[in-house]
Design a protein around this motif. Structure first.
Motif, mmCIF file in Angstrom:
data_model
loop_
_atom_site.group_PDB
_atom_site.id
_atom_site.type_symbol
_atom_site.label_atom_id
_atom_site.label_comp_id
_atom_site.label_asym_id
_atom_site.label_seq_id
_atom_site.Cartn_x
_atom_site.Cartn_y
_atom_site.Cartn_z
ATOM 1 N N UNK A 28 0.543 8.337 -22.122
ATOM 2 C CA UNK A 28 1.473 7.548 -21.323
ATOM 3 C C UNK A 28 0.848 7.035 -20.041
ATOM 4 N N UNK A 29 0.032 7.880 -19.414
ATOM 5 C CA UNK A 29 -0.642 7.473 -18.171
ATOM 6 C C UNK A 29 -1.620 6.343 -18.424
ATOM 7 N N UNK A 30 -2.425 6.474 -19.469
ATOM 8 C CA UNK A 30 -3.407 5.424 -19.764
ATOM 9 C C UNK A 30 -2.717 4.106 -20.119
ATOM 10 N N UNK A 31 -1.650 4.168 -20.900
ATOM 11 C CA UNK A 31 -0.959 2.936 -21.285
ATOM 12 C C UNK A 31 -0.300 2.270 -20.084
ATOM 13 N N UNK A 32 0.254 3.071 -19.165
ATOM 14 C CA UNK A 32 0.947 2.495 -18.011
ATOM 15 C C UNK A 32 -0.005 1.803 -17.052
ATOM 16 N N UNK A 73 8.593 -0.883 -2.573
ATOM 17 C CA UNK A 73 7.591 -0.014 -3.194
ATOM 18 C C UNK A 73 6.347 -0.841 -3.439
ATOM 19 N N UNK A 74 5.280 -0.468 -2.785
ATOM 20 C CA UNK A 74 4.020 -1.201 -2.930
ATOM 21 C C UNK A 74 3.209 -0.627 -4.096
ATOM 22 N N UNK A 75 1.891 -0.682 -4.041
ATOM 23 C CA UNK A 75 1.060 -0.294 -5.183
ATOM 24 C C UNK A 75 0.994 1.227 -5.304
ATOM 25 N N UNK A 76 2.079 1.809 -5.834
ATOM 26 C CA UNK A 76 2.225 3.253 -5.978
ATOM 27 C C UNK A 76 1.786 3.671 -7.374
ATOM 28 N N UNK A 77 1.111 4.822 -7.470
ATOM 29 C CA UNK A 77 0.826 5.412 -8.774
ATOM 30 C C UNK A 77 1.673 6.664 -8.931
ATOM 31 N N UNK A 78 2.265 6.831 -10.111
ATOM 32 C CA UNK A 78 3.141 7.968 -10.396
ATOM 33 C C UNK A 78 2.686 8.607 -11.709
ATOM 34 N N UNK A 79 2.410 9.900 -11.670
ATOM 35 C CA UNK A 79 1.911 10.592 -12.864
ATOM 36 C C UNK A 79 2.991 10.771 -13.919
ATOM 37 N N UNK A 80 4.192 11.207 -13.506
ATOM 38 C CA UNK A 80 5.293 11.412 -14.446
ATOM 39 C C UNK A 80 6.532 10.740 -13.863
#
Length: 641
Positions: A8-12, A43-50
């Motif tokens: 899921x992380x790689x696809x997102x 919300x700017x360039x945020x990364x979210x793991x789950x």
């Protein structure tokens, strides 16, 4: 569970979601992924793991490159937890929130801060630093600007959608003249599609044709971006509504710059970046060096002569909260240095010859004096700066014209070759798959495209592998002045690695058993069972990673620094079963012992050794037990640093 999280992380990461960062469309994208996002959030360039375990309240502002790392690996286990950010809170740029953290109502997490696992900020408090600790009360919020009506809000969202599409088109249109050039040469003299039978024979021919085509693509892209910038209103200092036109125009130009970091990546850290930034409106002094800086507000940024901005520095990022955007002018003085991953908020004014260290936050302007050195988050004034033995000025600050031209040639090739490789891959894919499409064999066409993608990734990695061993051989500890051939070729290998090998292959191998094998081919010494979820490795032969060690997202060994315009390379050793936290950095000539643990946003300074079986946290790193006691006493007393 691990595999589903990894996939899921790689696809997102595949979609170009940076095009909608900072717009209401970003909230909708995160909701689609499962996050619970409130109303009127920026919300700017945020990364979210789950994403499905993240809850964000109304009127929250999340800055640039905020990492919500609510999934990480430690001790051989995937640690997953919730993150809650309550209404009216703000998390500034370059900050990290780990699993099981909670940001209270109207609380603020300052830039370059880390809220580690299980930590909670009460309502109405300002926390800052790595690790984050209370420094103040939030105070009375500014009166929010008037909300937009239903139709106005719809038109605003449509404007962001059109603006994102415009940037995508801006970086796509230049592909056509470059392809027209290749087609014209091929049709007039070569006829590759008719005279060559196999794709491996066509590849070198198309690659030679793609070299001038990639140069044309770069030129047209820069000219179109410059034309767009001239059409936009000029940015100015002041406080503006996040729902107003000033914010929209600022977002539009920032999106162009963010996209350029991906499409024109090779321009950065080269002699050509000064011209690019000037076209975008930045005042850049003579001989300034700028690498992949983030968060730039170009028309409000001044870079002094011989200043140096290293990789991944956050430079002049604006303040956003309570429905307002505040823009201030940012100035970096002559011969000042901003280190890798450092955080410089907007409004910072650096005098001459200031050094801000790796992964450090800028101090208040009133504290800055010429010649100072600052390190850490919160920043600590260092009374002395390490010096390097005197180098020939002709190789550092005052190169000859012949050296300037030589570097321009090397870096020109460094910029065009990766683009030429990508263009060639496109032509060869068409060469190989179009006959199937013409025959109506749709299944064969789809399978051929999938196979072409795999072959492209392997060839891109192979090209970087070949370039590294031919141009550099084995990296070793050394000093090299900036205006020398070794530095130019080393930076070229790094650029090829970041523009070809990483996006084409290694990004998809992060967190898999294949990643260590790929890094070993480049020269990294990796023990059995190591888990590596980062690509942030450059001087490969200088890195040793022990058995079952764990490197989390955006972490990495920093095996070189530019100090006084001298590239210093050293060794980094990470021991067996060591765990390196999210966005933690281990500088050269440093080591992390066996079974040691580094928390998020931790900096191991050069020459330091982290003992076996110990836990450390902070920038710079200190034992975790000391930090926990310090945070607890400060929270109870209400005092700050």
């Amino acid at each position: 569970t691990y595999f589903r999280w990894w996939l899921g992380t790689r696809l997102s990461e595949i979609p170009a979601v940076h095009l909608v960062s900072g717009t209401p469309l970003k909230a909708w994208h995160l909701r689609f992924l499962g996050a619970r996002i409130g109303r009127r959030c920026i919300i700017n360039s945020v990364t979210i793991s789950v994403p499905e375990l993240v809850e964000v309240g109304d009127d929250v502002c999340l800055g640039t490159f905020v990492n919500i790392e609510n999934a990480r690996v430690e001790g051989g286990r995937l640690m997953i937890g919730r993150v809650t950010i309550e209404a009216g809170a703000a998390v500034d740029s370059y900050s990290i929130l780990e699993n099981d953290t909670h940001v209270g109502k109207r609380s603020r997490i300052g830039g370059q801060s880390a809220l580690a696992e299980g930590r909670i900020t009460p309502d109405g408090e300002v926390w800052s630093g790595a690790p984050a600790r209370k420094i103040a009360e939030s105070g009375t919020p500014a009166a929010a600007p008037a909300s937009l009506g239903g139709l106005s809000s719809l038109l605003r969202n449509l404007g962001f959608l059109v603006g994102a599409a415009l940037v995508a088109v801006l970086f796509y249109i230049p592909v056509f003249p470059s392809f027209v050039l290749i087609d014209a040469i091929d049709e007039r003299w070569l006829n590759v599609f008719y005279n060559v039978e196999s794709w491996w024979e066509a590849f070198p021919v198309f690659f030679l044709l793609a070299l001038p085509a990639s140069a044309l693509l770069l030129l047209v892209t820069v000219l179109l971006a410059g034309a767009l910038r001239l059409c936009l209103p000029r940015q100015r200092e002041g406080r503006f509504s996040l729902q107003g036109s000033e914010y929209f125009w600022k977002w539009q130009l920032s999106t162009v710059l963010d996209t350029s970091l991906q499409v024109l990546h090779g321009l950065y850290a080269s002699v050509y970046v000064r011209s690019w930034l000037r076209i975008m409106g930045t005042q850049v002094g003579r001989d300034a060096e700028v690498s992949t800086a983030e968060g730039i507000v170009p028309e409000l940024l001044e870079l002094g002569e011989a200043s140096f901005v290293a990789d991944g520095a956050m430079l002049g990022d604006e303040e956003q909260r309570d429905g307002w955007m505040i823009l201030r002018r940012t100035r970096i003085g002559n011969r000042s240095f901003v280190g890798n991953g450092a955080y410089v908020p907007d409004g910072a004014i650096f005098p001459e010859d200031v050094l801000l260290g790796v992964q450090s936050s800028a101090p208040a302007n009133a504290e800055l004096r010429p010649g100072q050195t600052w390190l850490g988050s919160p920043p600590i004034h260092l009374p002395a700066r390490e010096t390097i033995a005197a180098q020939d000025p002709a190789l550092t600050y005052h190169p000859s014209n012949s050296r300037r031209w030589a570097r321009a040639v090397v870096e020109g090739l460094r910029i065009t070759i990766p683009l030429a490789f990508v263009i060639t891959a496109g032509y060869v894919t068409v060469f190989e798959t179009m006959p199937l499409l013409e025959q109506g064999d749709w299944l064969g066409f789809a399978l051929s495209l999938a196979g072409a993608g795999v072959v492209y990734g392997v060839l891109a990695f192979g090209a970087v592998w070949l370039a590294k061993w031919i141009l550099i051989g084995r990296y070793r500890s050394m000093l090299a002045p900036m205006w020398t051939l070794f530095v130019w070729t080393s930076e070229a290998v790094t650029s090829l690695y970041e523009t070809l090998a990483v996006p084409a292959l290694l990004n998809f191998l992060r967190g898999t058993p294949m990643m260590p094998w790929a890094l070993r081919l480049l020269g990294v010494k990796v023990g059995r069972g190591a888990w590596i979820n980062t690509c942030d490795i450059t001087e490969f032969d200088c890195v040793s990673i022990g058995e079952d060690a764990e490197l989390n997202d955006h972490s990495g060994p920093q095996t070189h620094l530019f100090e006084d315009r001298v590239m210093r390379i050293g060794q980094v050793r990470i021991g067996a079963r060591a765990c390196v936290g999210v966005r933690s950095t281990v500088l050269y000539d440093a080591s992390v012992g066996e079974n040691a643990r580094l928390g998020p946003l931790t900096l191991v300074a050069k020459g330091e050794h982290i003992p076996d079986n110990s836990s450390w946290e902070g920038t710079p790193a200190v034992p975790q037990s000391r930090l926990q006691g310090s945070v607890a006493s400060m929270s109870s007393s209400g005092s700050g640093l």
